[in-house]
Design a protein around this motif. Structure first.
Motif, PDB file in Angstrom:
ATOM      1  N   SER A   1      39.573  39.528  49.344  1.00 52.61           N
ATOM      2  CA  SER A   1      39.497  40.886  48.882  1.00 52.61           C
ATOM      3  C   SER A   1      40.963  41.485  49.323  1.00 52.61           C
ATOM      4  O   SER A   1      40.946  41.549  50.722  1.00 52.61           O
ATOM      5  CB  SER A   1      38.283  41.793  49.475  1.00 52.61           C
ATOM      6  OG  SER A   1      38.508  42.963  48.636  1.00 52.61           O
TER       7      SER A   1
ATOM      8  N   ASP B   1      43.467  42.400  35.867  1.00 49.96           N
ATOM      9  CA  ASP B   1      42.195  42.064  36.411  1.00 49.96           C
ATOM     10  C   ASP B   1      41.165  41.419  35.292  1.00 49.96           C
ATOM     11  O   ASP B   1      41.305  41.517  34.209  1.00 49.96           O
ATOM     12  CB  ASP B   1      41.634  43.424  37.196  1.00 49.96           C
ATOM     13  CG  ASP B   1      41.250  44.513  35.914  1.00 49.96           C
ATOM     14  OD1 ASP B   1      41.878  44.440  34.836  1.00 49.96           O
ATOM     15  OD2 ASP B   1      41.021  45.357  36.166  1.00 49.96           O
ATOM     16  N   ASN B   2      40.157  40.978  35.967  1.00 47.51           N
ATOM     17  CA  ASN B   2      39.008  39.940  35.146  1.00 47.51           C
ATOM     18  C   ASN B   2      39.787  39.116  34.208  1.00 47.51           C
ATOM     19  O   ASN B   2      39.467  39.106  33.094  1.00 47.51           O
ATOM     20  CB  ASN B   2      38.300  41.247  34.324  1.00 47.51           C
ATOM     21  CG  ASN B   2      37.573  42.067  34.985  1.00 47.51           C
ATOM     22  OD1 ASN B   2      36.816  41.949  36.057  1.00 47.51           O
ATOM     23  ND2 ASN B   2      37.474  43.289  34.710  1.00 47.51           N
ATOM     24  N   THR B   3      40.739  38.286  35.008  1.00 42.55           N
ATOM     25  CA  THR B   3      41.528  37.210  34.179  1.00 42.55           C
ATOM     26  C   THR B   3      41.480  36.107  34.864  1.00 42.55           C
ATOM     27  O   THR B   3      41.360  36.153  36.214  1.00 42.55           O
ATOM     28  CB  THR B   3      42.938  37.619  34.087  1.00 42.55           C
ATOM     29  OG1 THR B   3      42.887  39.061  33.240  1.00 42.55           O
ATOM     30  CG2 THR B   3      43.876  36.761  33.242  1.00 42.55           C
TER      31      THR B   3
ATOM     32  N   ILE C   1      51.186  42.099  39.596  1.00 35.72           N
ATOM     33  CA  ILE C   1      50.101  42.738  39.521  1.00 35.72           C
ATOM     34  C   ILE C   1      50.197  44.152  39.866  1.00 35.72           C
ATOM     35  O   ILE C   1      51.119  44.439  40.684  1.00 35.72           O
ATOM     36  CB  ILE C   1      48.810  41.868  40.423  1.00 35.72           C
ATOM     37  CG1 ILE C   1      47.482  42.342  40.127  1.00 35.72           C
ATOM     38  CG2 ILE C   1      49.151  42.348  42.019  1.00 35.72           C
ATOM     39  CD1 ILE C   1      46.332  41.483  40.601  1.00 35.72           C
TER      40      ILE C   1
ATOM     41  N   TYR D   1      41.750  44.041  44.882  1.00 33.54           N
ATOM     42  CA  TYR D   1      41.054  42.957  44.154  1.00 33.54           C
ATOM     43  C   TYR D   1      40.215  41.955  44.812  1.00 33.54           C
ATOM     44  O   TYR D   1      40.761  41.699  46.121  1.00 33.54           O
ATOM     45  CB  TYR D   1      42.177  42.403  43.235  1.00 33.54           C
ATOM     46  CG  TYR D   1      43.353  43.107  42.421  1.00 33.54           C
ATOM     47  CD1 TYR D   1      42.862  43.433  41.132  1.00 33.54           C
ATOM     48  CD2 TYR D   1      44.214  43.837  43.221  1.00 33.54           C
ATOM     49  CE1 TYR D   1      43.633  44.091  40.096  1.00 33.54           C
ATOM     50  CE2 TYR D   1      45.038  44.373  41.931  1.00 33.54           C
ATOM     51  CZ  TYR D   1      44.782  44.523  40.713  1.00 33.54           C
ATOM     52  OH  TYR D   1      45.613  45.494  39.859  1.00 33.54           O
ATOM     53  N   THR D   2      39.378  41.287  44.339  1.00 39.94           N
ATOM     54  CA  THR D   2      38.943  40.008  44.622  1.00 39.94           C
ATOM     55  C   THR D   2      39.629  38.867  44.025  1.00 39.94           C
ATOM     56  O   THR D   2      39.520  38.871  42.825  1.00 39.94           O
ATOM     57  CB  THR D   2      37.524  40.135  44.609  1.00 39.94           C
ATOM     58  OG1 THR D   2      36.684  41.120  45.376  1.00 39.94           O
ATOM     59  CG2 THR D   2      37.006  38.696  45.041  1.00 39.94           C
ATOM     60  N   LEU D   3      40.264  37.987  44.629  1.00 37.61           N
ATOM     61  CA  LEU D   3      40.926  36.924  44.170  1.00 37.61           C
ATOM     62  C   LEU D   3      40.008  35.599  44.646  1.00 37.61           C
ATOM     63  O   LEU D   3      39.737  35.473  45.722  1.00 37.61           O
ATOM     64  CB  LEU D   3      42.355  36.668  44.803  1.00 37.61           C
ATOM     65  CG  LEU D   3      43.173  37.905  44.612  1.00 37.61           C
ATOM     66  CD1 LEU D   3      44.773  37.818  45.246  1.00 37.61           C
ATOM     67  CD2 LEU D   3      43.347  38.278  43.000  1.00 37.61           C
TER      68      LEU D   3
ATOM     69  N   VAL E   1      41.201  36.954  39.085  1.00 41.27           N
ATOM     70  CA  VAL E   1      41.308  38.196  39.738  1.00 41.27           C
ATOM     71  C   VAL E   1      40.292  39.005  39.093  1.00 41.27           C
ATOM     72  O   VAL E   1      39.982  39.092  37.842  1.00 41.27           O
ATOM     73  CB  VAL E   1      42.751  38.594  39.227  1.00 41.27           C
ATOM     74  CG1 VAL E   1      42.880  39.978  39.592  1.00 41.27           C
ATOM     75  CG2 VAL E   1      43.866  37.758  39.444  1.00 41.27           C
ATOM     76  N   GLY E   2      39.269  39.740  40.167  1.00 41.82           N
ATOM     77  CA  GLY E   2      38.266  40.499  39.992  1.00 41.82           C
ATOM     78  C   GLY E   2      39.065  42.026  39.405  1.00 41.82           C
ATOM     79  O   GLY E   2      39.974  42.135  39.061  1.00 41.82           O
ATOM     80  N   GLU E   3      37.830  42.583  39.155  1.00 46.26           N
ATOM     81  CA  GLU E   3      38.065  44.089  38.758  1.00 46.26           C
ATOM     82  C   GLU E   3      39.145  44.723  39.688  1.00 46.26           C
ATOM     83  O   GLU E   3      38.677  44.627  41.098  1.00 46.26           O
ATOM     84  CB  GLU E   3      36.705  44.786  38.563  1.00 46.26           C
ATOM     85  CG  GLU E   3      36.845  46.136  37.855  1.00 46.26           C
ATOM     86  CD  GLU E   3      35.451  46.727  37.610  1.00 46.26           C
ATOM     87  OE1 GLU E   3      35.532  47.769  36.926  1.00 46.26           O
ATOM     88  OE2 GLU E   3      34.540  46.041  37.728  1.00 46.26           O
ATOM     89  N   ARG E   4      39.833  45.521  39.382  1.00 47.71           N
ATOM     90  CA  ARG E   4      40.757  46.209  40.097  1.00 47.71           C
ATOM     91  C   ARG E   4      40.077  47.474  40.588  1.00 47.71           C
ATOM     92  O   ARG E   4      39.471  48.247  39.965  1.00 47.71           O
ATOM     93  CB  ARG E   4      41.856  46.813  39.169  1.00 47.71           C
ATOM     94  CG  ARG E   4      43.008  47.852  39.784  1.00 47.71           C
ATOM     95  CD  ARG E   4      44.059  47.824  39.058  1.00 47.71           C
ATOM     96  NE  ARG E   4      45.218  48.687  39.449  1.00 47.71           N
ATOM     97  CZ  ARG E   4      45.452  50.030  39.192  1.00 47.71           C
ATOM     98  NH1 ARG E   4      44.862  50.464  38.161  1.00 47.71           N
ATOM     99  NH2 ARG E   4      46.413  50.688  39.800  1.00 47.71           N
TER     100      ARG E   4
END
Length: 736
Positions: A467, A512-514, A535, A540-542, A553-556
């Motif tokens: 994170s 995000d979410n990609t 970015i 983010y959670t990577l 890449v998680g939600e921003r």
């Protein structure tokens, strides 16, 4: 434009120039059904990368993937070799000695790889002047060219300081800068024929890359290739399809040519996002790959994405490098991979070459275009050992008759299918090695592009997660980042020891979410060649998954403008640290405050600013081995102008430096202080920490002088100790 011949004229010249007793030309020019891949082993000013000793040290690797390597002109001359002086002797160049050249060629020959000479015979340079070509001896003869071998319309003719050349008019385009040779001259032809023969027999080259063949008639290349029995010949004819085809015909098909039409098609397709540019329609109906590689000239087409010239001018390819290489490596013709592309995308290009070799794709393979739309070029290619389907473009499309298990290589904007096992293994797609550690590098809050303090990701099998909060520089919209599997004290040792993992192209925007593919760069690559993602700032959670080389890449999450950092340091004249970037007094956290008891004393009495002998200091969120690493936007806290603090506990504004590279400092009368930074209201408070009988410190020599400079009363009751009195009866006992 000179040198542009119609097919009829070219064929006529060809017939007039070639003797009837010439050997079978079908064996010259370029082999039939040739499977090899060529490497252009240089670029402009690649003196280190292309040093003969450096290339020889890579023989085991390069010979595995490339059967031909094109290198710069090896004769002694100035610069990169395109103003040649010596032909038959003295091959000591900017890339190495003649002995190193011979050793390199011999080493590769033993491994089945041959070298292509950069043969520059359109023009020549004098040794000390305009036209004093060296007199050389080889093969029992003396070789020289005089004024009669220089074209009479060479610029030398118009220079009053030079004698007039007496040769015939140029048979091609003029080249300013060197003397244009008259290829109609019998002596020039003898010199050229034997120079080519010398490059083969004395130096061991397997073939020729003829420079600037627009500068003289194509029929002369046939004379030289036939005489020296050149099996691999390729000309640099920088033009369109018809002109290049006419030149190939003019050589009697004793030479191939670089496929500039294919290169231009790649440029246009990826710059416009229109993959239909990769297709040429035969009779307006039958789709074929664009360039010289459709139908009649496949055997004589040497395809490429960039070369040393195009890479530095307006013709540079700026699209997806791996996708473009996938196109030429999965097409007929002989692909020529550019050294910087190979260095930047080694694993991916090696994989594509392995697929080409396993399927047996050759320079005359047949092609069936399966789909041609703006977002997709898809074609099936017949190899000697199997079929391959290549898709280029962003479309999510799959060919009929193939499944996901047939995918042997894939990445951004490209995919390759084949039912042939690549390398003969059961699993055609090798799983990349999972590193022991993985670190996130980039515009991170508190660790901006740090080579030694970048955060380590949590490992779970082949996955790594973290994170992270990305913070951008003032005026910037995006943060940049990539990954590495080792840290070091600076960039040079890091790049020498760490593998780097980045984006397919520099500045690829990721949301995000990609989930996207990542590219591996082997250790030894320059930091500037590792591509980064862009970015938006946020938390983010990577997740990096090595099973499929992907990044998710998680939600921003929104970020606090300036959150309280985990660490805060006093740097400068603090506890004996003389503005060391890697040393500082770490403050303790107390609620919303950072606190520390610190000696703020300069090390040298004469070190003053603005006539003052104060102690100077500022604050930082992190330390670094270098000031360049520490001076990152938002990392330094110091005023725009020097602010003098008083030790009375009154609050003074804590202010982030707008330009950390030019950060100022707070200053105070030397002494021992309690320092408090209140993060909630962004203030600093200093209080004197000098109390009677406590706080011993060695201030012998110049340190003690600071107190005298400030007019502080010094009492020395006995030898070896003093009491520095401040504000009433309080005193600080100092032993010296």
């Amino acid at each position: 434009m000179k040198g542009l011949y119609s097919r009829a004229l070219a064929l006529g010249l060809f017939g007039a120039a070639v003797a009837a007793t010439a050997p079978d030309v079908s064996a010259l020019g370029w082999p039939e059904n040739y499977e090899g891949v060529m490497l252009q082993g240089f670029y402009w000013d690649s003196y280190k990368d292309t040093a003969w000793t450096n290339l020889e040290s890579q023989a085991d690797e390069l010979s595995k993937y490339f059967k031909l390597i094109w290198i710069p002109n090896s004769g002694k001359c100035s610069y990169m070799g395109y103003m040649p002086q010596y032909w038959f002797t003295n091959h000591n160049s900017a890339f190495g000695s003649e002995q190193e050249l011979l050793s390199m060629i011999s080493t590769y020959k033993a491994k089945g790889t041959g070298f292509i000479a950069d043969c520059v015979i359109n023009h020549r340079n004098g040794v000390t002047g305009w036209y004093d070509f060296p007199v050389e001896k080889w093969n029992g003869q003396t070789w020289s060219i005089g004024l009669d071998g220089i074209c009479r319309n060479d610029e030398m003719y118009w220079n009053e300081d030079q004698p007039n050349p007496t040769g015939n008019y140029d048979t091609g385009e003029n080249f300013d800068g060197c003397r244009d040779l008259d290829h109609t001259n019998a002596n020039v032809q003898d010199n050229c024929k034997n120079y080519v023969k010398c490059l083969k027999e004395k130096y061991g080259y397997i073939g020729m890359r003829y420079d600037m063949v627009k500068g003289y008639g194509g029929q002369y290349n046939k004379i030289y290739n036939t005489y020296a029995d050149v099996e691999y010949s390729v000309g640099e004819y920088w033009d369109g399809y018809d002109a290049i085809a006419a030149w190939i015909e003019a050589t009697g098909k004793t030479s191939a040519a670089f496929d500039f039409p294919c290169k231009y098609a790649l440029n246009e397709a990826f710059s416009t996002g229109d993959m239909t540019k990769l297709v040429w329609k035969e009779n307006g109906v039958n789709d074929q790959p664009a360039g010289m590689i459709h139908h009649w000239y496949q055997r004589y087409a040497v395809t490429f994405v960039d070369n040393h010239d195009t890479y530095r001018d307006g013709s540079k390819y700026t699209g997806n490098v791996i996708a473009a290489n996938a196109f030429i490596l999965m097409s007929p013709g002989t692909p020529c991979v550019f050294l910087p592309h190979y260095q930047a995308y080694k694993e991916e290009i090696q994989r594509l070459i392995d697929i080409r070799n396993s399927a047996g794709i050759h320079n005359q393979s047949s092609v069936k275009v399966l789909r041609s739309t703006s977002d997709c070029y898809m074609a099936e290619v017949d190899g000697k050992r199997g079929k391959v389907v290549v898709k280029v473009g962003g479309a999510m499309a799959s060919p009929a008759g193939y499944s996901d298990s047939d995918i042997k290589a894939a990445g951004s904007d490209y995919c390759v299918w084949t039912k042939v096992n690549v390398g003969g293994g059961d699993d055609p797609v090798p799983t990349p090695a999972v590193p022991d550690h993985l670190y996130l590098m980039g515009n991170l809050d508190g660790a901006q592009w740090s080579t030694s303090a970048s955060p380590e990701m949590k490992k779970d099998g082949g996955k790594f997660t973290i994170s992270a909060t990305f913070a951008v520089a003032p005026g910037e919209k995006y943060a940049y980042f990539n990954f590495c599997d080792a840290l070091a004290e600076d960039w040079e040792p890091l790049n020498a020891t760490a593998n780097r993992y980045g984006a397919p192209e520099e500045g690829t925007v990721i949301a995000d979410n990609t989930t996207v593919k990542i590219q591996k760069h082997e250790r030894g690559i320059s930091a500037s060649k590792v591509q980064s993602w862009k970015i938006l700032p946020g938390t983010y959670t990577l997740t990096v998954d090595f099973s499929d080389m992907s990044l998710t890449v998680g939600e921003r999450g929104e970020i606090e403008t300036d959150p309280m950092p985990a660490h805060f340091y006093i740097i400068g004249h603090a506890d004996g640290n003389d503005w060391a970037s890697d040393k500082g007094v770490e403050m303790e956290i107390s609620g919303d405050c950072f606190v520390a008891k610190v000696d703020l004393v300069p090390p040298v009495a004469s070190d003053t600013r603005a006539g003052k002998a104060n102690a100077y200091f500022s604050f930082t969120k992190s330390l670094s081995d270098t000031w360049d690493g520490l001076n990152i936007a938002g990392n330094r806290y110091a005023p725009e102008v020097d602010t003098e603090l008083t030790p009375d506990g009154r609050p003074v504004e804590l202010k982030a430096s707008a330009n950390p590279a030019e950060a100022k400092a707070y200053n105070v009368v030397p002494g021992r202080y309690d320092v408090e930074v209140n993060w909630k209201d962004k203030t600093i408070r200093l209080r004197s920490a000098i109390e009677s009988g406590i706080g011993s410190i060695d201030v012998s020599g110049e340190k003690a002088a600071y107190y005298n400079l400030q007019g502080v009363r010094v009492v020395s009751p006995k030898k070896g100790e003093i009491y520095i009195c401040v504000k009433g009866n309080k005193a600080w006992k100092v032993v010296y």
